[in-house]
Design a protein around this motif. Structure first.
Motif, short mmCIF file in Angstrom:
data_model
loop_
_atom_site.label_atom_id
_atom_site.label_comp_id
_atom_site.label_asym_id
_atom_site.label_seq_id
_atom_site.Cartn_x
_atom_site.Cartn_y
_atom_site.Cartn_z
N LEU A 25 -27.77 21.94 -8.47
CA LEU A 25 -26.86 21.02 -9.14
C LEU A 25 -25.74 21.79 -9.83
O LEU A 25 -24.57 21.42 -9.72
CB LEU A 25 -27.60 20.15 -10.16
N GLY A 26 -26.08 22.88 -10.50
CA GLY A 26 -25.08 23.71 -11.16
C GLY A 26 -24.05 24.25 -10.19
O GLY A 26 -22.85 24.26 -10.48
N ALA A 27 -24.51 24.67 -9.01
CA ALA A 27 -23.60 25.19 -7.99
C ALA A 27 -22.64 24.11 -7.51
O ALA A 27 -21.44 24.35 -7.36
CB ALA A 27 -24.39 25.78 -6.83
N VAL A 28 -23.16 22.91 -7.27
CA VAL A 28 -22.32 21.81 -6.80
C VAL A 28 -21.26 21.48 -7.85
O VAL A 28 -20.07 21.33 -7.53
CB VAL A 28 -23.17 20.56 -6.48
N LEU A 29 -21.67 21.38 -9.10
CA LEU A 29 -20.72 21.06 -10.16
C LEU A 29 -19.67 22.15 -10.35
O LEU A 29 -18.50 21.86 -10.60
CB LEU A 29 -21.47 20.78 -11.47
N GLU A 30 -20.08 23.41 -10.22
CA GLU A 30 -19.13 24.53 -10.33
C GLU A 30 -18.10 24.48 -9.20
O GLU A 30 -16.92 24.75 -9.42
CB GLU A 30 -19.86 25.87 -10.28
N LEU A 36 -11.03 21.43 -8.50
CA LEU A 36 -10.12 20.60 -9.29
C LEU A 36 -9.22 21.45 -10.17
O LEU A 36 -8.03 21.14 -10.33
CB LEU A 36 -10.91 19.60 -10.14
N ALA A 37 -9.75 22.51 -10.75
CA ALA A 37 -8.95 23.40 -11.59
C ALA A 37 -7.82 24.04 -10.79
O ALA A 37 -6.75 24.32 -11.32
CB ALA A 37 -9.83 24.47 -12.21
N GLY A 39 -6.26 22.54 -8.51
CA GLY A 39 -5.34 21.49 -8.10
C GLY A 39 -5.75 20.80 -6.81
O GLY A 39 -5.01 19.99 -6.27
N GLY A 40 -6.94 21.10 -6.31
CA GLY A 40 -7.40 20.51 -5.06
C GLY A 40 -8.11 19.19 -5.25
O GLY A 40 -8.11 18.59 -6.32
N LYS A 41 -8.71 18.72 -4.17
CA LYS A 41 -9.41 17.45 -4.13
C LYS A 41 -10.74 17.66 -3.42
O LYS A 41 -10.82 18.43 -2.46
CB LYS A 41 -8.56 16.42 -3.38
N VAL A 42 -11.80 17.00 -3.87
CA VAL A 42 -13.10 17.08 -3.22
C VAL A 42 -13.45 15.68 -2.74
O VAL A 42 -13.57 14.75 -3.55
CB VAL A 42 -14.19 17.58 -4.19
N ALA A 43 -13.57 15.51 -1.43
CA ALA A 43 -13.89 14.21 -0.85
C ALA A 43 -15.27 14.27 -0.20
O ALA A 43 -15.52 15.10 0.67
CB ALA A 43 -12.84 13.82 0.19
N LEU A 44 -16.17 13.42 -0.67
CA LEU A 44 -17.52 13.33 -0.12
C LEU A 44 -17.60 11.98 0.59
O LEU A 44 -17.76 10.93 -0.04
CB LEU A 44 -18.57 13.43 -1.23
N THR A 45 -17.46 12.00 1.90
CA THR A 45 -17.37 10.80 2.71
C THR A 45 -18.52 9.84 2.39
O THR A 45 -19.68 10.23 2.37
CB THR A 45 -17.38 11.15 4.20
N GLY A 46 -18.18 8.60 2.13
CA GLY A 46 -19.15 7.57 1.81
C GLY A 46 -19.49 7.49 0.33
O GLY A 46 -19.86 6.44 -0.16
N PHE A 47 -19.39 8.59 -0.38
CA PHE A 47 -19.71 8.61 -1.81
C PHE A 47 -18.46 8.39 -2.65
O PHE A 47 -18.41 7.50 -3.49
CB PHE A 47 -20.40 9.92 -2.19
N GLY A 48 -17.45 9.24 -2.46
CA GLY A 48 -16.23 9.12 -3.23
C GLY A 48 -15.45 10.42 -3.24
O GLY A 48 -15.81 11.38 -2.56
N SER A 49 -14.39 10.44 -4.02
CA SER A 49 -13.57 11.65 -4.10
C SER A 49 -13.19 11.95 -5.54
O SER A 49 -13.03 11.06 -6.36
CB SER A 49 -12.32 11.49 -3.23
N PHE A 50 -13.10 13.24 -5.80
CA PHE A 50 -12.69 13.74 -7.11
C PHE A 50 -11.30 14.35 -6.93
O PHE A 50 -11.06 15.07 -5.96
CB PHE A 50 -13.64 14.85 -7.59
N GLU A 51 -10.40 14.05 -7.84
CA GLU A 51 -9.07 14.64 -7.80
C GLU A 51 -8.52 14.75 -9.21
O GLU A 51 -9.14 14.28 -10.16
CB GLU A 51 -8.13 13.83 -6.90
#
Length: 91
Positions: A25-30, A36-37, A39-51
């Motif tokens: 879990l720590g690795a995923v959050l890091e 994000l720091a 300036g990128g975006k993380v998209a997890l298909t079906g779950f959602g995206s962080f930006e």
């Protein structure tokens, strides 16, 4: 559910030790945080995206004194739920 309960559920679901689940879990959050720091975006298909959302400089009011204050521009994390997550919640 707090982080400890989440780690316990993850350990049980993956059939691994609690320590391994906590490291995972720590690795995923890091990874999400560093992307994000940068300036990128993380998209997890079906779950959602962080930006990252950009907030412009604006004026506000001090609620105690009523004085006008300047609120600096900032960047804030933003999460948008995916279609599958929305469907699961609205079942």
């Amino acid at each position: 559910m707090n982080k400890g309960e989440f780690v316990d559920a993850l350990a049980e679901r993956l059939d691994v030790s609690r320590a391994q689940a906590e490291r995972s879990l720590g690795a995923v959050l890091e990874i999400i945080e560093s992307e994000l720091a940068a300036g990128g975006k993380v998209a997890l298909t079906g779950f959602g995206s962080f930006e990252v959302a950009e907030r412009a400089e604006r004026t506000g009011r001090n609620p105690q004194t009523g004085a006008t204050i300047k609120i600096a521009a900032s960047r804030a994390p933003k999460f948008s739920a995916g279609a599958a997550l929305k469907a699961a919640i609205n079942k």
